[in-house]
Design a protein around this motif. Structure first.
Motif, PDB file in Angstrom:
ATOM      1  N   CYS A 119     -41.656 -67.823 -31.180  1.00 31.84           N
ATOM      2  CA  CYS A 119     -42.084 -69.069 -30.292  1.00 31.84           C
ATOM      3  C   CYS A 119     -41.355 -70.116 -30.736  1.00 31.84           C
ATOM      4  CB  CYS A 119     -43.692 -69.092 -30.347  1.00 31.84           C
ATOM      5  SG  CYS A 119     -43.861 -70.407 -31.755  1.00 31.84           S
ATOM      6  N   TYR A 120     -41.677 -71.243 -29.487  1.00 36.09           N
ATOM      7  CA  TYR A 120     -40.505 -72.336 -29.273  1.00 36.09           C
ATOM      8  C   TYR A 120     -41.001 -73.367 -30.144  1.00 36.09           C
ATOM      9  CZ  TYR A 120     -39.806 -76.153 -26.180  1.00 36.09           C
ATOM     10  OH  TYR A 120     -39.071 -77.476 -26.319  1.00 36.09           O
ATOM     11  N   LYS A 121     -41.900 -73.741 -30.994  1.00 32.55           N
ATOM     12  CA  LYS A 121     -42.363 -74.143 -32.021  1.00 32.55           C
ATOM     13  C   LYS A 121     -40.802 -74.045 -32.468  1.00 32.55           C
ATOM     14  CE  LYS A 121     -46.130 -76.284 -34.745  1.00 32.55           C
ATOM     15  NZ  LYS A 121     -47.539 -76.363 -35.418  1.00 32.55           N
ATOM     16  N   GLU A 122     -41.737 -72.181 -33.736  1.00 29.90           N
ATOM     17  CA  GLU A 122     -40.850 -72.288 -34.593  1.00 29.90           C
ATOM     18  C   GLU A 122     -39.189 -72.487 -34.591  1.00 29.90           C
ATOM     19  OE1 GLU A 122     -43.173 -68.471 -35.992  1.00 29.90           O
ATOM     20  OE2 GLU A 122     -41.771 -68.025 -34.247  1.00 29.90           O
ATOM     21  N   VAL A 123     -38.310 -71.821 -32.882  1.00 27.31           N
ATOM     22  CA  VAL A 123     -37.646 -72.730 -32.326  1.00 27.31           C
ATOM     23  C   VAL A 123     -37.259 -73.847 -33.140  1.00 27.31           C
ATOM     24  CG1 VAL A 123     -35.588 -72.278 -30.734  1.00 27.31           C
ATOM     25  CG2 VAL A 123     -37.179 -70.424 -31.205  1.00 27.31           C
ATOM     26  N   GLU A 124     -37.788 -74.606 -32.001  1.00 26.45           N
ATOM     27  CA  GLU A 124     -37.475 -75.780 -32.382  1.00 26.45           C
ATOM     28  C   GLU A 124     -37.817 -76.609 -33.476  1.00 26.45           C
ATOM     29  OE1 GLU A 124     -39.406 -79.381 -29.372  1.00 26.45           O
ATOM     30  OE2 GLU A 124     -40.803 -77.930 -30.963  1.00 26.45           O
ATOM     31  N   GLU A 125     -38.022 -76.127 -34.520  1.00 28.78           N
ATOM     32  CA  GLU A 125     -38.593 -76.824 -36.229  1.00 28.78           C
ATOM     33  C   GLU A 125     -37.258 -76.162 -36.823  1.00 28.78           C
ATOM     34  OE1 GLU A 125     -42.094 -75.232 -37.810  1.00 28.78           O
ATOM     35  OE2 GLU A 125     -43.176 -76.227 -36.704  1.00 28.78           O
ATOM     36  N   LYS A 126     -36.800 -74.533 -36.414  1.00 28.96           N
ATOM     37  CA  LYS A 126     -34.980 -74.405 -36.923  1.00 28.96           C
ATOM     38  C   LYS A 126     -34.352 -75.419 -36.620  1.00 28.96           C
ATOM     39  CE  LYS A 126     -32.459 -71.118 -38.874  1.00 28.96           C
ATOM     40  NZ  LYS A 126     -32.621 -70.865 -40.651  1.00 28.96           N
ATOM     41  N   LEU A 127     -34.703 -75.831 -35.282  1.00 27.59           N
ATOM     42  CA  LEU A 127     -32.963 -76.420 -34.979  1.00 27.59           C
ATOM     43  C   LEU A 127     -33.089 -78.009 -35.088  1.00 27.59           C
ATOM     44  CD1 LEU A 127     -33.206 -76.053 -30.690  1.00 27.59           C
ATOM     45  CD2 LEU A 127     -31.587 -75.276 -32.344  1.00 27.59           C
ATOM     46  N   TYR A 128     -34.878 -78.595 -35.533  1.00 27.59           N
ATOM     47  CA  TYR A 128     -35.120 -79.684 -36.020  1.00 27.59           C
ATOM     48  C   TYR A 128     -34.120 -79.818 -37.717  1.00 27.59           C
ATOM     49  CZ  TYR A 128     -36.850 -83.600 -37.856  1.00 27.59           C
ATOM     50  OH  TYR A 128     -37.476 -85.183 -38.706  1.00 27.59           O
ATOM     51  N   LEU A 144     -30.165 -76.259 -25.996  1.00 28.98           N
ATOM     52  CA  LEU A 144     -29.978 -75.256 -26.188  1.00 28.98           C
ATOM     53  C   LEU A 144     -31.802 -73.994 -26.480  1.00 28.98           C
ATOM     54  CD1 LEU A 144     -28.153 -73.507 -28.518  1.00 28.98           C
ATOM     55  CD2 LEU A 144     -29.029 -74.209 -30.449  1.00 28.98           C
ATOM     56  N   LEU A 145     -32.529 -74.734 -26.144  1.00 30.22           N
ATOM     57  CA  LEU A 145     -33.544 -73.938 -26.000  1.00 30.22           C
ATOM     58  C   LEU A 145     -33.749 -73.979 -25.023  1.00 30.22           C
ATOM     59  CD1 LEU A 145     -36.202 -76.981 -27.723  1.00 30.22           C
ATOM     60  CD2 LEU A 145     -35.973 -74.693 -28.336  1.00 30.22           C
ATOM     61  N   ILE A 146     -33.294 -74.627 -23.846  1.00 32.59           N
ATOM     62  CA  ILE A 146     -33.619 -73.758 -22.144  1.00 32.59           C
ATOM     63  C   ILE A 146     -32.392 -72.919 -22.305  1.00 32.59           C
ATOM     64  CG2 ILE A 146     -32.525 -74.631 -19.589  1.00 32.59           C
ATOM     65  CD1 ILE A 146     -33.387 -77.736 -20.365  1.00 32.59           C
ATOM     66  N   TYR A 147     -31.189 -72.796 -22.504  1.00 38.02           N
ATOM     67  CA  TYR A 147     -30.499 -71.264 -22.564  1.00 38.02           C
ATOM     68  C   TYR A 147     -31.442 -70.788 -23.313  1.00 38.02           C
ATOM     69  CZ  TYR A 147     -26.938 -68.273 -23.856  1.00 38.02           C
ATOM     70  OH  TYR A 147     -25.927 -66.951 -24.537  1.00 38.02           O
ATOM     71  N   LEU A 148     -31.810 -70.613 -24.176  1.00 38.66           N
ATOM     72  CA  LEU A 148     -32.375 -69.544 -25.098  1.00 38.66           C
ATOM     73  C   LEU A 148     -34.148 -68.706 -23.856  1.00 38.66           C
ATOM     74  CD1 LEU A 148     -32.484 -71.154 -28.878  1.00 38.66           C
ATOM     75  CD2 LEU A 148     -31.782 -69.055 -27.707  1.00 38.66           C
ATOM     76  N   ILE A 149     -34.996 -69.685 -23.626  1.00 38.95           N
ATOM     77  CA  ILE A 149     -35.799 -69.308 -22.682  1.00 38.95           C
ATOM     78  C   ILE A 149     -35.272 -68.729 -21.155  1.00 38.95           C
ATOM     79  CG2 ILE A 149     -37.335 -70.656 -21.265  1.00 38.95           C
ATOM     80  CD1 ILE A 149     -37.978 -72.520 -23.014  1.00 38.95           C
ATOM     81  N   GLU A 150     -33.604 -69.437 -20.883  1.00 40.38           N
ATOM     82  CA  GLU A 150     -32.821 -68.711 -19.977  1.00 40.38           C
ATOM     83  C   GLU A 150     -32.950 -67.814 -19.587  1.00 40.38           C
ATOM     84  OE1 GLU A 150     -30.402 -71.482 -18.124  1.00 40.38           O
ATOM     85  OE2 GLU A 150     -32.048 -72.473 -16.742  1.00 40.38           O
ATOM     86  N   HIS A 151     -32.416 -66.991 -21.484  1.00 41.85           N
ATOM     87  CA  HIS A 151     -32.022 -65.819 -21.087  1.00 41.85           C
ATOM     88  C   HIS A 151     -33.302 -65.173 -22.411  1.00 41.85           C
ATOM     89  CE1 HIS A 151     -27.586 -67.717 -20.366  1.00 41.85           C
ATOM     90  NE2 HIS A 151     -27.747 -66.837 -19.690  1.00 41.85           N
ATOM     91  N   ASN A 152     -33.644 -65.698 -22.200  1.00 43.40           N
ATOM     92  CA  ASN A 152     -34.898 -64.264 -22.553  1.00 43.40           C
ATOM     93  C   ASN A 152     -34.928 -63.984 -24.136  1.00 43.40           C
ATOM     94  OD1 ASN A 152     -37.808 -63.121 -22.199  1.00 43.40           O
ATOM     95  ND2 ASN A 152     -36.705 -61.686 -21.762  1.00 43.40           N
ATOM     96  N   PHE A 153     -34.601 -65.160 -25.079  1.00 44.88           N
ATOM     97  CA  PHE A 153     -34.580 -64.781 -26.529  1.00 44.88           C
ATOM     98  C   PHE A 153     -35.759 -65.807 -26.927  1.00 44.88           C
ATOM     99  CE2 PHE A 153     -29.926 -64.953 -25.699  1.00 44.88           C
ATOM    100  CZ  PHE A 153     -29.727 -63.828 -26.212  1.00 44.88           C
ATOM    101  N   ILE A 154     -36.388 -66.525 -26.011  1.00 44.24           N
ATOM    102  CA  ILE A 154     -37.956 -66.862 -26.626  1.00 44.24           C
ATOM    103  C   ILE A 154     -38.589 -66.556 -25.272  1.00 44.24           C
ATOM    104  CG2 ILE A 154     -39.598 -69.065 -26.902  1.00 44.24           C
ATOM    105  CD1 ILE A 154     -36.834 -70.511 -27.397  1.00 44.24           C
ATOM    106  N   ASN A 155     -39.893 -65.902 -25.893  1.00 44.89           N
ATOM    107  CA  ASN A 155     -40.491 -65.690 -24.613  1.00 44.89           C
ATOM    108  C   ASN A 155     -42.085 -65.957 -24.915  1.00 44.89           C
ATOM    109  OD1 ASN A 155     -42.527 -64.373 -23.436  1.00 44.89           O
ATOM    110  ND2 ASN A 155     -40.865 -62.883 -21.982  1.00 44.89           N
ATOM    111  N   GLU A 156     -42.407 -66.633 -25.078  1.00 49.28           N
ATOM    112  CA  GLU A 156     -43.797 -66.696 -25.458  1.00 49.28           C
ATOM    113  C   GLU A 156     -45.000 -65.430 -25.547  1.00 49.28           C
ATOM    114  OE1 GLU A 156     -45.070 -70.547 -26.934  1.00 49.28           O
ATOM    115  OE2 GLU A 156     -43.644 -70.106 -27.999  1.00 49.28           O
ATOM    116  N   GLU A 157     -44.988 -65.133 -24.210  1.00 46.60           N
ATOM    117  CA  GLU A 157     -45.844 -64.210 -23.986  1.00 46.60           C
ATOM    118  C   GLU A 157     -45.538 -62.764 -24.819  1.00 46.60           C
ATOM    119  OE1 GLU A 157     -48.187 -60.880 -20.498  1.00 46.60           O
ATOM    120  OE2 GLU A 157     -46.318 -62.833 -19.808  1.00 46.60           O
TER     121      GLU A 157
END
Length: 142
Positions: free
Chosen positions: A11-20, A32-45
């Motif tokens: 989920c977004y929160k886990e990736v954000e914590e890892k990036l921290y 980096l987060l925008i890139y991951l979301i746009e390329h469907n690496f992060i998808n909350e649903e």
């Protein structure tokens, strides 16, 4: 980060914590987060659905525990509702009954208040609804 997200649903929160943990600027993290979301690496649903299936099927968690854990991961209520549809209601009741019966037999206490408390506490921790637990307890007490 692509590998981190592809290896297991995140989920977004886990990736954000890892990036921290990396020494990046706020702008780099955001990019980096925008890139991951746009390329469907992060998808909350997709994450929420996978989480619900996994925790229910393998950890035998009830809906209350799953909802609580998803909220902790900042998943929206709408997505939680959608994800919970992954659980078949008949299978949910069947799994609950099997788990309840198995646990009832493993409690060493004799019938009485102590045994009932251990039984109820266990199933509440697992996240099952109180009405299901108390109905099952009545069934065992008779």
């Amino acid at each position: 980060m692509e590998y981190y997200c592809a290896y297991q649903e995140r989920c977004y929160k886990e990736v954000e914590e890892k990036l921290y943990s990396f020494k990046l600027t706020a702008a780099e993290k955001e990019q980096l987060l925008i890139y991951l979301i746009e390329h469907n690496f992060i998808n909350e649903e997709r994450f929420a659905k996978s989480f619900v299936r996994g925790k229910h099927n393998y950890k035998n968690w009830g809906k209350n525990r799953i909802i609580q854990e998803l909220k902790f991961r900042n998943i929206s209520s709408k997505l939680i509702e959608i994800a919970l549809q992954e659980i078949d209601s008949e299978a949910y009741i069947t799994r609950f009954n099997a788990l309840a019966e198995k646990h009832w037999l493993t409690i060493k206490e004799r019938k009485g208040q102590k045994k009932n408390k251990k039984f109820v506490d266990y199933l509440l921790r697992k996240g099952f609804e109180p009405y299901l637990i108390y109905d099952k307890l009545k069934e065992f007490d008779n």
